[in-house]
Enzyme design. Structure first.
Site, PDB file in Angstrom:
ATOM      1  N   SER A  48       0.851  -1.206   0.000  1.00 19.17           N
ATOM      2  CA  SER A  48       0.000   0.000   0.000  1.00 19.17           C
ATOM      3  C   SER A  48       0.884   1.252   0.000  1.00 19.17           C
ATOM      4  CB  SER A  48      -0.940   0.013   1.210  1.00 19.17           C
ATOM      5  OG  SER A  48      -0.223  -0.276   2.394  1.00 19.17           O
ATOM      6  N   GLU A 185      -9.168  -9.843   3.486  1.00 18.96           N
ATOM      7  CA  GLU A 185      -9.497  -8.442   3.181  1.00 18.96           C
ATOM      8  C   GLU A 185     -10.853  -8.322   2.486  1.00 18.96           C
ATOM      9  OE1 GLU A 185      -6.426  -6.044   1.385  1.00 18.96           O
ATOM     10  OE2 GLU A 185      -7.816  -4.383   1.040  1.00 18.96           O
TER      11      GLU A 185
END
Ligand code: KIV
Length: 290
Positions: A48, A185
């Site tokens: 990320s 996720e």
């Protein structure tokens, strides 16, 4: 590894005792230090970073070299937390050999204690190769941002009975391959709960409900530093963008109005040196005048 370092056996122990594992992403040494001081168990140097710190609009472009630099910084800052390096897109998909070489670099050059790989399918074989070489590996299923294009965007996964069953099978395959933990996720809470109770290894949820054995959030989301869309599953614990913005505006205003620096922010000459300096200046201007 220091004695009080959170370890693989702590992951297993917390799962056995029904506790919860607190994980957060971080990308530099001061953030890792703050996470450590707050009692975070594990820091994920997530890919990320591509979006949160490198300014890309997806996680795909970040390179191994960039991730290594961030991992080294986090490893220097984290004294107690278990450091996991995310294997970026393209660094493990091609073959077991390339995956293992990348994982070795993250441990050897980056100082990571473990690596994380997205996906099941071919990733199951990659996990076996990495764990077989003695490197702990974490899985990641559900919304896997590296393959967002294939998943039709950043959408929750496992919402049909078929896909939910598929996720359970992927989780079991990753556990069998040797993963010490698996990130779930953006999947329905009920599916995450079913996966969590089916596994011996802990699940770490992000947008997967409270039944997971632990939670992970992205640093910038948690602290209100993200720009653009923030997923529904994020809880903001602070609004640092506003506070940083206010501090920077105050600094700019002070500079422009000559309110900063004040005398306490400046240095004095050593005793007696002012007079000598003045005398030298006077001598110089006398010589220039003659
Ligand atoms: O890259 C990342 O930050 C991650 C977490 C969202 C799990 O993979």
């Amino acid at each position: 590894m220091s004695d009080d370092r959170f370890s693989l056996s702590d992951f297993a122990r917390i799962k056995d005792r029904g506790g919860k594992i607190a994980m957060v992403t971080a990308y530099d040494a001061p953030s890792a230090r703050l996470a450590d001081a707050a009692g975070v168990d594990s820091v994920l140097v997530g890919d990320s970073a591509a979006m949160t710190v490198l300014g890309h609009d997806s996680t795909v472009p970040v390179t191994v070299e960039e991730m290594l630099m961030l991992t080294r910084a986090v490893s220097r800052g984290a004294r107690r937390a278990f450091v996991i390096a995310d294997m970026p897109f393209g660094s493990f998909q091609v073959s077991n050999r390339i995956a293992l070489k990348t994982a070795i670099r993250f441990v050897k050059e980056g100082g990571a204690h473990a690596v994380k790989l997205e996906g099941a399918g071919a990733s199951v074989e990659r996990v076996k190769a990495i764990v077989g070489a003695g490197i702990p590996a974490m899985g990641h299923i559900g919304l896997t941002p590296q393959s967002a294009a294939l998943l039709g965007g950043y959408k929750p996964q496992g919402r049909t009975a078929d896909r939910a069953q598929g996720l359970l099978e992927e989780a079991i395959a990753l556990e069998r391959a040797g993963c010490f933990a698996i990130v779930l996720e953006a999947i329905p809470e009920l599916v995450a709960a079913r996966i969590t109770e089916s596994l011996r290894v802990p699940t770490i949820g992000i947008g997967a409900g409270v039944s997971c054995d632990g939670q992970v959030l992205v640093w910038h989301d948690l602290l209100g530093l993200s720009t653009g869309h923030v997923p529904q599953f994020v809880k903001r614990y602070a609004d640092l963008s506003d506070r940083i913005g206010a501090a920077l505006s105050a600094y700019v205003a002070d500079v422009r109005a000559a309110r900063f620096p004040e005398s306490r922010h400046t240095y004095a000459m050593l005793p007696g040196e002012v007079e000598l300096f003045r005398a030298e200046l006077a001598g110089m201007s006398g010589r220039r005048g003659s």
